[in-house]
Design a protein around this motif. Structure first.
Motif, PDB file in Angstrom:
ATOM      1  N   ASP A  57      36.799  21.940  46.980  1.00 24.34           N
ATOM      2  CA  ASP A  57      36.358  21.085  45.871  1.00 24.34           C
ATOM      3  C   ASP A  57      37.022  21.585  44.589  1.00 24.34           C
ATOM      4  O   ASP A  57      36.362  22.151  43.715  1.00 24.34           O
ATOM      5  CB  ASP A  57      34.818  21.169  45.790  1.00 24.34           C
ATOM      6  CG  ASP A  57      34.248  20.340  44.659  1.00 24.34           C
ATOM      7  OD1 ASP A  57      34.949  19.424  44.158  1.00 24.34           O
ATOM      8  OD2 ASP A  57      33.088  20.607  44.267  1.00 24.34           O
ATOM      9  N   ALA A  75      35.085  10.103  41.348  1.00 27.85           N
ATOM     10  CA  ALA A  75      34.659  11.308  40.635  1.00 27.85           C
ATOM     11  C   ALA A  75      35.782  12.340  40.585  1.00 27.85           C
ATOM     12  O   ALA A  75      35.976  13.024  39.580  1.00 27.85           O
ATOM     13  CB  ALA A  75      33.423  11.908  41.313  1.00 27.85           C
ATOM     14  N   PHE A  76      36.545  12.431  41.676  1.00 29.34           N
ATOM     15  CA  PHE A  76      37.671  13.363  41.741  1.00 29.34           C
ATOM     16  C   PHE A  76      38.721  12.979  40.704  1.00 29.34           C
ATOM     17  O   PHE A  76      39.219  13.814  39.945  1.00 29.34           O
ATOM     18  CB  PHE A  76      38.263  13.336  43.160  1.00 29.34           C
ATOM     19  CG  PHE A  76      39.459  14.222  43.357  1.00 29.34           C
ATOM     20  CD1 PHE A  76      39.394  15.586  43.116  1.00 29.34           C
ATOM     21  CD2 PHE A  76      40.665  13.691  43.810  1.00 29.34           C
ATOM     22  CE1 PHE A  76      40.501  16.409  43.319  1.00 29.34           C
ATOM     23  CE2 PHE A  76      41.774  14.499  44.002  1.00 29.34           C
ATOM     24  CZ  PHE A  76      41.689  15.863  43.759  1.00 29.34           C
ATOM     25  N   LYS A 104      37.302  13.626  37.316  1.00 31.96           N
ATOM     26  CA  LYS A 104      36.773  14.992  37.146  1.00 31.96           C
ATOM     27  C   LYS A 104      35.339  14.956  36.633  1.00 31.96           C
ATOM     28  O   LYS A 104      34.936  15.756  35.778  1.00 31.96           O
ATOM     29  CB  LYS A 104      37.653  15.816  36.203  1.00 31.96           C
ATOM     30  CG  LYS A 104      39.084  15.911  36.687  1.00 31.96           C
ATOM     31  CD  LYS A 104      39.935  16.783  35.796  1.00 31.96           C
ATOM     32  CE  LYS A 104      41.352  16.747  36.339  1.00 31.96           C
ATOM     33  NZ  LYS A 104      42.270  17.574  35.628  1.00 31.96           N
ATOM     34  N   SER A 105      34.567  13.995  37.146  1.00 34.80           N
ATOM     35  CA  SER A 105      33.171  13.884  36.703  1.00 34.80           C
ATOM     36  C   SER A 105      32.247  14.254  37.849  1.00 34.80           C
ATOM     37  O   SER A 105      32.331  13.695  38.942  1.00 34.80           O
ATOM     38  CB  SER A 105      32.893  12.456  36.231  1.00 34.80           C
ATOM     39  OG  SER A 105      33.145  11.558  37.286  1.00 34.80           O
ATOM     40  N   PRO A 106      31.389  15.255  37.659  1.00 33.63           N
ATOM     41  CA  PRO A 106      30.584  15.797  38.754  1.00 33.63           C
ATOM     42  C   PRO A 106      29.547  14.813  39.313  1.00 33.63           C
ATOM     43  O   PRO A 106      29.154  13.854  38.655  1.00 33.63           O
ATOM     44  CB  PRO A 106      29.864  16.989  38.111  1.00 33.63           C
ATOM     45  CG  PRO A 106      30.451  17.169  36.767  1.00 33.63           C
ATOM     46  CD  PRO A 106      31.164  15.923  36.389  1.00 33.63           C
ATOM     47  N   GLU A 146      38.103  20.374  41.865  1.00 37.49           N
ATOM     48  CA  GLU A 146      37.668  19.926  40.535  1.00 37.49           C
ATOM     49  C   GLU A 146      36.189  20.245  40.291  1.00 37.49           C
ATOM     50  O   GLU A 146      35.619  19.818  39.286  1.00 37.49           O
ATOM     51  CB  GLU A 146      37.913  18.429  40.364  1.00 37.49           C
ATOM     52  CG  GLU A 146      39.380  18.008  40.500  1.00 37.49           C
ATOM     53  CD  GLU A 146      40.267  18.579  39.399  1.00 37.49           C
ATOM     54  OE1 GLU A 146      39.730  19.116  38.405  1.00 37.49           O
ATOM     55  OE2 GLU A 146      41.504  18.506  39.558  1.00 37.49           O
ATOM     56  N   ILE A 171      33.443  19.051  41.552  1.00 38.65           N
ATOM     57  CA  ILE A 171      32.639  17.845  41.274  1.00 38.65           C
ATOM     58  C   ILE A 171      31.400  17.748  42.154  1.00 38.65           C
ATOM     59  O   ILE A 171      30.515  16.959  41.876  1.00 38.65           O
ATOM     60  CB  ILE A 171      33.479  16.551  41.473  1.00 38.65           C
ATOM     61  CG1 ILE A 171      34.098  16.501  42.877  1.00 38.65           C
ATOM     62  CG2 ILE A 171      34.542  16.427  40.388  1.00 38.65           C
ATOM     63  CD1 ILE A 171      34.745  15.166  43.210  1.00 38.65           C
ATOM     64  N   GLY A 191      35.786  17.618  48.399  1.00 41.04           N
ATOM     65  CA  GLY A 191      35.893  17.386  46.962  1.00 41.04           C
ATOM     66  C   GLY A 191      37.193  16.706  46.556  1.00 41.04           C
ATOM     67  O   GLY A 191      37.353  16.269  45.423  1.00 41.04           O
TER      68      GLY A 191
END
Lengths: 499, 356
Positions: B342, B14-15, B18-20, B344, B346, B125
Motif C-alpha cells: 500500500d 483513492a490510489f 492519494k486519499s485514504p 500511498e 490509503i 493498495g
C-alpha cells in the motif's frame, strides 16, 4: 543440467572475491568450518532432489548465532548470495547451491536448548532433527506433532522453511500451526524474534510469513515449538476397495460424518503391490485402492469413533476391512505406507516424486487422466495420497540412463502439477517450489501476484541475496516458459526486454 | 459492475487521488484500533458463500458475508468455524473477522483465526486484485500472504474473499465448574490440556474455573471423572464470554485491556486490584483498569506477553496506542511490507499502529 535451470545467466563467483570471502570466514570460524576444496564441497552440491546439482564455491558451517550474523553481514557487504541448508533432505531443490553464492550449513545448530514440561514447549536449534524433538519430549509423555516422512533425518529449521506437513497434519496441522516463535537473522545481520510464547503476537503475522518462505526472507537460528500430550489410545484400520472412487467416497463419508482421523493415507494399486512386495505387511494386492485410517485420543473417544468409521467403510463396498490387532501390527501396516517410496524405487532405476494438492472430490478424474498420460508417455506411475488433506504424491518411474527419459519425466510431472491447478489445487502441498516447480508457479499465479511476492521479499531482503532465484520465478522466466498470465493483453513492465 | 469491481474502482480512485479509505464490513468492530476519520469503503455489499464442500472441510465466502449466515450454513452440516470468532453484532462479516484476527474460547486448544485461513483474494493498495493461497489445506506455493492478511486490520489490502478450513461440531459438549483460588486455577487450566483429553475451552472468573469438554458422551464422562468439577448444562457461558455478554463486560466504564501472556504467568500485580477475567487457560486476560498504559504494557512485556487497549475512548486510544508496540526491527518490517502492499498508505491508515 542445472545450468539450464536458471533463465538468467549465472556468473560464477569471481575468484578474487571468493578468496577474500574465505579469508574473512576463516577469521571468524575454525578452518574446518570453512569448506573450499572440491572434495569437501561435493556433498553439498544437491539436496534431496539429486537430479539438480551445482557445486558451491564455499560452504560455511557456523555454530553460534553471532557467527551467522557476521557471515550474513559479510555476504551483504560483498553482495554475495547465501543458500541456507539444513540436512539437505528437501525434495524441490530449495537448497541447491548457486554458482555465485555460498552455502550456509546449519547442521551444527543441533542442540535441544530446553523442554518445558508444564508449558509444553521446546526450544530447539534449527539443525535438530524433527524426530529428535519427539524423542526428547517422550520422557514427559509429550511429542512434536508434524511428522514429515523424512523425520529421522530432516531438520526443524528446514521444516520451518518448507512449512512441512506429514501424515498427521489433517488433525494436528502443519509446521506453521505448531511453532510459537522463531529467532532469525536477516541479511543485514540483525537478529529478530518472530512470534512469541504468548498467543496472538500483535501486528502482522510475520511468523506465519516465514513458514514456507524457503530461506528467502531470513535465516532461522532458534525455534520454539508446541508439544502435545501423547494420545492414550491409537487404532489403525486398513480398508481396501475395488475402485479408487469407492475409496474416495469412503474417505468423504468419514470426514463428512464429523470424524477427523489422525491419519488417512491412500495408495493406488501399483503402490500397494510395490509396498507389499517390499514390507510384506499384509496389504491385499488385488485391491485397486486402499487406505489406512488412524484414530487417536482417549480410550473412550477412539472406541466410539472406531465403531462409526467401521460402519461407514462397510457402507462403501469395502472388499477388505481390517483393524490392527496390536501395536506390532499397527506399525507393520504403517511400514508398508512409509516405505512406499523405496518400495517403488525397487521397481525402477529411478523415480520422480510429485507433490500436488487437489480438492479430494477430483481424485478419480485426476488419477484417470494420469493413467492416460502414463500410457502416452510410456512411464509407469504409482500414487500415494494424503487423502485427508488432498495432497497427492504420484511417483513416476523412469530410467535416467535412457536418453531423454528424465526430460520426459519432468515434462509429465509438470503436466500433472498443471492438472492439479486446473482442478482447483496447488503445485506443491509440502515439498516447496524450490528450483523444481518454479515454472509451474507461472501457471498457478498471475504476473501481479508474482510481482507482489517479489515485493514481499524486497521488504526483507532488498538486494535479493537470500536464496535468490528459488521459489518465485522472475516474470522473464514465466514469459520464456510461455505461461505468463497476461492481464488485459499487456505484459507487465513493457519497458523490459524479453526473451 | 459487480460488487468486487466497485470495491476495486473505489480503491483505484483513492490510489490515484492519494486519499485514504476506512474499510468497513458490518461495522461490528469499528471500536477496535484507531479508525481514521476518512471516506468509508464498505465491503458489506460483496457477500455470499461461493463454495462449500462439507466432506473436504473447506468453505469460501465473499468478505461481506455475515458470520450469522456462515454459521447457519455450516450448522446445516454440523460444522463450524473452529476458532469461534467473536461477532459483537449480527452485522459482523467474515472479511472483518479475518482482518481483525480475533479468536474465541477454543483458541488454545483448537487454534486461532490465522490457523484456519487457506486462501484469499485482496485488492492491494495499488488497486490490484490478487489471489493467494487456495482452497486446499496443504499449499506451500508462494509466500503465505493469506496469513499475513489475517489480523492486519485491512492495512495491507481489502479482503474480497476468504477460504477457510472448517471442522465438525462435536457430538456433545459439556461445561464443568469448580471453585478455586486464582493461582490454583492458572496451573489447573494449563494442566487440563496436558493429558490426552478432549478439553476445548477453559476460563476463570469470580473464583470459579470453567472448562468445556467436547466429544462422544462416553469420552466426556471418562474425562470428567479424571478432571473433577461439576457438570452444568450451561454451555451459553462460552457464547457469552466470546461475545462479551457476560456481566463482567458490563460492569465498568474503565478502559478494557486484553493481555495475552505465556502459559502459567501468575496473577500480575495490577490484576489483583482490577476486575479480571481469565480466558484461554489463563493466557488471555480481560482487565478493566485505569492504570497507566505504559505501566500495563511494561508488566505484560516483562511477563513475555502483550497488552492491547481493546475498548477505550478515542483520546486514550490515540495517546496510548491500541496495540502493543513491537520491537524496532519488527516495526521496520511492518513499514517495509506496508510500503510494498500500500505505497500511498490509503488503506486504513493508523488503524493498527499510528505510523502505518
Amino acid at each position: 543440467m542445472s545450468q539450464a535451470l536458471f533463465s538468467e545467466p549465472q556468473t560464477p563467483l569471481d575468484e578474487s572475491v571468493r578468496q577474500q570471502l574465505i579469508r574473512e570466514f576463516e577469521q571468524l570460524l575454525p578452518a574446518e568450518s570453512v569448506l573450499k576444496d572440491d572434495a569437501d564441497l561435493l556433498p553439498y552440491e544437491s539436496d534431496g532432489l539429486a537430479v539438480y546439482r551445482q557445486k558451491p564455491p564455499i560452504v560455511v558451517l557456523p555454530e553460534t548465532t553471532e557467527q551467522v550474523q557476521r557471515i550474513l553481514t559479510i555476504c551483504n557487504e560483498h553482495k554475495v548470495p547465501v543458500v541456507a541448508r539444513g540436512a539437505g533432505t528437501g525434495l524441490s531443490g530449495g537448497a541447491l547451491p548457486l554458482v555465485n553464492g555460498i552455502v550456509l550449513g546449519m547442521a551444527k545448530f543441533n542442540q535441544i536448548i530446553d523442554i518445558d514440561e508444564q508449558a509444553r514447549t521446546a526450544i530447539v536449534q534449527p539443525g535438530v532433527r524433527n524426530l529428535a524433538i519427539s524423542e526428547a519430549a517422550s520422557d514427559y509423555d509429550l511429542y512434536y506433532a508434524p511428522d514429515p516422512s523424512s523425520q529421522i533425518a530432516c531438520t526443524i529449521g528446514g521444516n520451518v522453511a518448507e512449512n512441512s506437513g506429514g501424515v498427521h497434519c489433517l488433525k494436528y496441522g502443519l509446521t506453521v500451526h505448531n511453532v510459537l516463535q522463531v529467532k532469525a537473522v536477516t541479511i543485514d545481520g540483525e537478529l529478530i524474534t518472530f512470534g512469541g510464547t504468548a498467543p496472538d503476537c500483535p501486528g502482522y503475522d510475520l511468523l506465519g510469513l516465514l513458514h514456507g518462505s524457503e530461506g528467502m526472507l531470513a535465516v532461522t537460528v532458534e525455534i520454539t515449538v508446541k508439544l502435545l500430550p501423547k494420545p492414550t489410545s491409537t487404532k489403525l484400520l486398513m480398508a481396501a476397495f475395488d475402485s479408487v472412487q469407492k475409496a474416495g467416497d469412503a474417505v468423504a463419508s468419514i470426514i463428512g460424518s464429523g470424524i477427523i482421523p489422525a491419519g488417512l493415507e491412500m495408495m493406488d494399486k501399483p503402490a500397494i503391490i510395490a509396498a507389499e512386495a517390499f514390507a510384506k505387511c499384509g496389504y491385499p494386492t488385488d485391491a485397486e485402492a486402499l487406505f489406512l485410517c488412524e484414530l487417536d485420543g482417549s480410550e473412550e473417544e477412539v472406541e466410539a469413533q472406531l465403531k462409526s468409521v467401521e460402519a461407514l467403510i462397510k457402507d462403501n463396498d469395502v472388499t477388505t476391512l481390517h483393524i490392527a490387532a496390536d501395536e506390532t501390527e499397527r506399525m507393520l501396516l504403517w511400514k508398508g505406507r512409509k516405505s512406499a517410496f523405496p518400495a517403488v524405487g525397487r521397481l525402477s532405476p529411478d523415480y520422480y516424486c510429485i507433490d500436488g494438492t487437489i480438492p479430494r472430490r477430483h481424485l478419480s478424474t485426476v488419477l484417470q487422466r494420469m493413467n492416460e498420460w502414463s500410457n502416452d508417455y510410456g512411464l509407469r506411475i504409482a500414487n500415494v495420497f494424503h487423502a485427508g488433506d488432498g495432497n497427492l504424491h504420484p511417483l513416476i518411474l523412469f530410467d535416467a540412463n535412457i536418453e531423454g527419459e528424465l526430460e520426459r519425466t519432468e515434462e509429465l510431472g509438470g503436466k500433472i502439477l498443471e492438472l492439479c491447478v486446473e482442478v482447483g489445487g496447488t503445485i506443491t502441498g509440502e515439498h516447496g517450489v524450490g528450483m523444481e516447480k518454479i515454472n509451474q508457479m507461472c501457471v498457478q499465479f498471475g504476473s501481479d501476484e508474482i510481482t507482489q511476492f517479489h515485493a514481499v521479499k524486497n521488504a526483507f531482503d532488498p538486494d535479493a541475496l537470500l536464496n535468490p532465484g528459488k521459489a518465485i520465478p522472475t516474470l522473464n522466466r514465466c514469459a520464456e516458459f510461455g505461461a505468463l498470465h497476461v492481464h488485459h493483453g499487456e505484459l507487465p513492465h513493457p519497458e523490459l526486454e524479453r526473451f | 459492475m459487480d460488487s468486487a469491481d466497485q470495491i476495486k474502482q473505489q480503491v483505484a480512485q483513492a490510489f490515484g487521488d492519494k486519499s485514504p479509505l476506512a474499510i468497513s464490513g458490518g461495522g461490528s468492530k469499528n471500536f477496535l484500533g484507531v479508525r481514521a476519520d476518512v471516506a468509508e469503503l464498505s465491503t458489506a455489499g460483496h457477500h455470499g458463500i461461493t463454495s462449500y464442500e462439507p466432506s473436504e472441510l473447506v468453505i469460501t465466502a465473499k468478505a461481506g458475508t455475515t458470520l450469522t449466515e456462515l454459521r447457519a450454513t455450516l450448522a446445516e452440516h454440523r460444522q463450524m468455524l473452529p476458532f469461534e470468532p467473536p461477532a459483537f453484532s449480527d452485522s459482523a462479516t467474515i472479511g472483518g473477522t479475518i482482518a481483525c484476527g480475533l479468536s474465541g474460547p477454543a483458541r488454545p486448544y483448537i487454534g486461532a483465526a490465522r490457523d484456519f485461513v487457506l486462501g484469499c483474494t485482496i485488492i492491494s493498495g495499488r488497486a490490484q486484485q490478487l489471489v493467494f493461497g487456495g482452497q486446499v489445506m496443504k499449499n506451500v506455493a508462494g509466500y503465505d500472504v493469506t496469513r499475513l492478511m489475517t489480523g492486519a486490520m485491512g492495512t495491507l489490502g481489502v479482503l474480497l474473499d476468504v477460504s477457510m478450513k472448517v471442522l465438525p461440531v462435536a457430538e456433545t459438549e459439556v461445561t464443568f465448574v469448580q471453585q478455586l483460588n486464582v493461582d490454583h486455577a492458572i496451573t489447573t487450566m494449563q494442566s487440563l490440556a496436558g493429558k490426552s483429553l478432549p478439553v476445548t475451552a477453559s476460563a476463570y472468573h469470580h473464583g470459579q474455573l470453567y472448562y468445556r469438554l467436547a466429544g462422544s458422551p462416553a469420552a466426556i464422562k471418562a474425562a470428567a471423572a479424571q478432571l473433577g468439577g461439576d457438570a452444568t448444562d450451561d454451555n451459553e457461558f462460552w457464547y457469552e464470554l466470546r461475545e462479551h455478554k457476560l456481566d463482567f463486560f458490563n460492569q465498568s466504564d474503565m478502559p478494557l485491556w486484553r493481555l495475552s501472556l505465556p502459559a502459567l504467568v501468575p496473577e500480575l500485580a495490577f490484576e489483583s486490584k482490577s476486575a479480571t477475567l481469565y480466558d484461554w487457560a489463563g493466557t488471555q486476560r480481560w482487565i478493566f483498569s485505569n492504570a497507566d498504559a505504559s505501566l500495563i504494557r511494561e508488566m505484560a512485556s516483562k511477563a513475555g506477553g502483550y497488552a492491547q487497549l481493546f475498548r477505550a475512548d478515542k483520546d486514550l486510544k490515540k495517546s496510548a496506542g491500541v496495540n502493543h508496540p513491537p520491537a524496532a526491527a519488527i516495526m521496520k518490517l511492518h513499514r517495509n511490507l506496508k510500503r510494498e502492499f500500500d505505497p500511498e498508505a490509503i488503506l486504513n491508515p493508523g488503524r493498527l499502529y499510528a505510523e502505518l
